[in-house]
Motif scaffolding. Structure first.
Motif, PDB file in Angstrom:
ATOM      1  N   UNK A  97       0.830  -1.209   0.000  1.00  0.00           N
ATOM      2  CA  UNK A  97       0.000   0.000   0.000  1.00  0.00           C
ATOM      3  C   UNK A  97       0.863   1.257   0.000  1.00  0.00           C
ATOM      4  N   UNK A  98       1.920   1.244   0.803  1.00  0.00           N
ATOM      5  CA  UNK A  98       2.779   2.432   0.879  1.00  0.00           C
ATOM      6  C   UNK A  98       3.512   2.659  -0.445  1.00  0.00           C
ATOM      7  N   UNK A  99       4.127   1.613  -0.995  1.00  0.00           N
ATOM      8  CA  UNK A  99       4.903   1.776  -2.225  1.00  0.00           C
ATOM      9  C   UNK A  99       3.997   2.095  -3.413  1.00  0.00           C
ATOM     10  N   UNK A 100       2.772   1.584  -3.402  1.00  0.00           N
ATOM     11  CA  UNK A 100       1.817   1.956  -4.449  1.00  0.00           C
ATOM     12  C   UNK A 100       1.474   3.429  -4.352  1.00  0.00           C
ATOM     13  N   UNK A 101       1.166   3.883  -3.131  1.00  0.00           N
ATOM     14  CA  UNK A 101       0.813   5.293  -2.944  1.00  0.00           C
ATOM     15  C   UNK A 101       1.947   6.236  -3.247  1.00  0.00           C
ATOM     16  N   UNK A 112       0.879  18.206   1.629  1.00  0.00           N
ATOM     17  CA  UNK A 112       0.284  17.907   2.940  1.00  0.00           C
ATOM     18  C   UNK A 112      -0.842  16.875   2.821  1.00  0.00           C
ATOM     19  N   UNK A 113      -1.774  17.111   1.918  1.00  0.00           N
ATOM     20  CA  UNK A 113      -2.918  16.206   1.786  1.00  0.00           C
ATOM     21  C   UNK A 113      -2.520  14.885   1.136  1.00  0.00           C
ATOM     22  N   UNK A 114      -1.592  14.942   0.187  1.00  0.00           N
ATOM     23  CA  UNK A 114      -1.146  13.716  -0.484  1.00  0.00           C
ATOM     24  C   UNK A 114      -0.343  12.829   0.465  1.00  0.00           C
ATOM     25  N   UNK A 115       0.499  13.434   1.294  1.00  0.00           N
ATOM     26  CA  UNK A 115       1.413  12.657   2.116  1.00  0.00           C
ATOM     27  C   UNK A 115       0.819  12.099   3.400  1.00  0.00           C
ATOM     28  N   UNK A 116      -0.280  12.705   3.908  1.00  0.00           N
ATOM     29  CA  UNK A 116      -0.810  12.276   5.204  1.00  0.00           C
ATOM     30  C   UNK A 116      -1.201  10.800   5.250  1.00  0.00           C
ATOM     31  N   UNK A 117      -2.011  10.292   4.323  1.00  0.00           N
ATOM     32  CA  UNK A 117      -2.388   8.870   4.407  1.00  0.00           C
ATOM     33  C   UNK A 117      -1.199   7.929   4.240  1.00  0.00           C
ATOM     34  N   UNK A 118      -0.186   8.383   3.512  1.00  0.00           N
ATOM     35  CA  UNK A 118       1.001   7.545   3.345  1.00  0.00           C
ATOM     36  C   UNK A 118       1.816   7.505   4.630  1.00  0.00           C
ATOM     37  N   UNK A 119       1.953   8.648   5.295  1.00  0.00           N
ATOM     38  CA  UNK A 119       2.685   8.671   6.559  1.00  0.00           C
ATOM     39  C   UNK A 119       2.005   7.818   7.622  1.00  0.00           C
ATOM     40  N   UNK A 120       0.694   7.685   7.542  1.00  0.00           N
ATOM     41  CA  UNK A 120      -0.025   6.833   8.494  1.00  0.00           C
ATOM     42  C   UNK A 120       0.350   5.361   8.332  1.00  0.00           C
ATOM     43  N   UNK A 121       0.921   5.014   7.178  1.00  0.00           N
ATOM     44  CA  UNK A 121       1.363   3.645   6.944  1.00  0.00           C
ATOM     45  C   UNK A 121       2.802   3.417   7.390  1.00  0.00           C
ATOM     46  N   UNK A 146       3.232  19.669 -17.994  1.00  0.00           N
ATOM     47  CA  UNK A 146       2.644  18.711 -18.933  1.00  0.00           C
ATOM     48  C   UNK A 146       1.428  17.999 -18.331  1.00  0.00           C
ATOM     49  N   UNK A 147       0.999  18.477 -17.165  1.00  0.00           N
ATOM     50  CA  UNK A 147      -0.154  17.902 -16.463  1.00  0.00           C
ATOM     51  C   UNK A 147      -0.011  16.375 -16.341  1.00  0.00           C
ATOM     52  N   UNK A 148       1.072  16.006 -15.707  1.00  0.00           N
ATOM     53  CA  UNK A 148       1.403  14.571 -15.618  1.00  0.00           C
ATOM     54  C   UNK A 148       0.614  13.880 -14.517  1.00  0.00           C
ATOM     55  N   UNK A 149       0.503  12.585 -14.666  1.00  0.00           N
ATOM     56  CA  UNK A 149      -0.022  11.710 -13.604  1.00  0.00           C
ATOM     57  C   UNK A 149       0.881  10.477 -13.541  1.00  0.00           C
ATOM     58  N   UNK A 150       0.901   9.860 -12.390  1.00  0.00           N
ATOM     59  CA  UNK A 150       1.660   8.624 -12.218  1.00  0.00           C
ATOM     60  C   UNK A 150       0.784   7.645 -11.449  1.00  0.00           C
TER      61      UNK A 150
END
Length: 230
Positions: A97-101, A112-121, A146-150
């Protein structure tokens, strides 16, 4: 000349002696034949009791050794495992879950919002706080332009180490090789897919498995494009 009465007495005495000798002979033959049958039965198979007195010491010694071996095996089986299968599965889920996120984000994300659920892991120490971040600098500027996503996907490949800290009471630790594939898009078009192997560690804290570290295991096919076949 002997009288008829004396002849009868002599004949009776002789018959009595012959009878006694016959009975003694039968008794002797029966006793010795029984002993031979005990040692060497007719069918060639050893009697269950044959040689019992001779081998009693050896059999007793063998039995003692077997009991000690069984006791040793039972003692080994009685040692509890460092982690159960259920705990190992929980550790794997936390790692995946962590490496996927960590490999999943888009150009509009805020740290801040992106990292919070990951830090909980994670164990939330300084090291994990430094590692749990979005791309920075030029990479992030390019992503926004380039409006990238990963999109990431992580799979636990194998376990490298399962240990327990017996000195400082740090609990159980599992380190596993995790394969992470990240697919990147720019302006809505897929540009490349990267796969890397990471050595990820997870530690049990307060009844839950938390990621405590990760390091690059191998370069994999970083930068390779599935479409181009590179």
């Amino acid at each position: 000349m002997e009288s008829p009465a004396e002849n009868k007495r002599s004949a009776a005495l002789a018959l009595a002696i012959l009878g006694v000798l016959l009975i003694v002979s039968l008794v002797v033959l029966t006793v010795f034949d029984g002993d031979d049958d005990t040692e060497n039965p007719p069918d060639g198979k050893a009697s269950p009791t044959s040689g019992q007195g001779k081998d009693a010491g050896t059999a007793g010694g063998g039995g003692s050794g077997g009991e000690e071996q069984q006791a040793g095996a039972a003692g080994a089986d009685a040692v509890p495992p460092i982690v159960t299968r259920e705990e190992l599965a929980e550790a794997h889920r936390a790692m995946a879950a962590y490496m996927t996120g960590l490999s999943t984000y888009k150009y509009t994300d805020q740290s801040a919002t992106w990292g919070k659920p990951l830090l909980d892991l994670t164990v939330r120490d300084d090291q994990m706080k430094e590692l749990t971040v979005l791309p920075t600098g030029k990479d992030w500027a390019t992503c926004q332009a380039v409006r990238c996503t990963s999109a990431g996907k992580a799979t636990v490949v194998r376990d490298g180490m399962i240990a327990q800290d017996l000195v400082s009471g740090g609990g159980s630790l599992v380190s596993s090789v995790v394969s992470v594939t990240a697919t990147r898009t720019e302006d809505g078009k897929q540009t490349r897919t990267e796969t890397n192997s990471w050595l990820v560690s997870s530690r049990k804290e307060a009844g839950a498995w938390k990621v405590s570290a990760f390091n690059l295991q191998g370069l994999g096919n970083v930068g390779a494009s599935d479409e181009a076949g590179e």
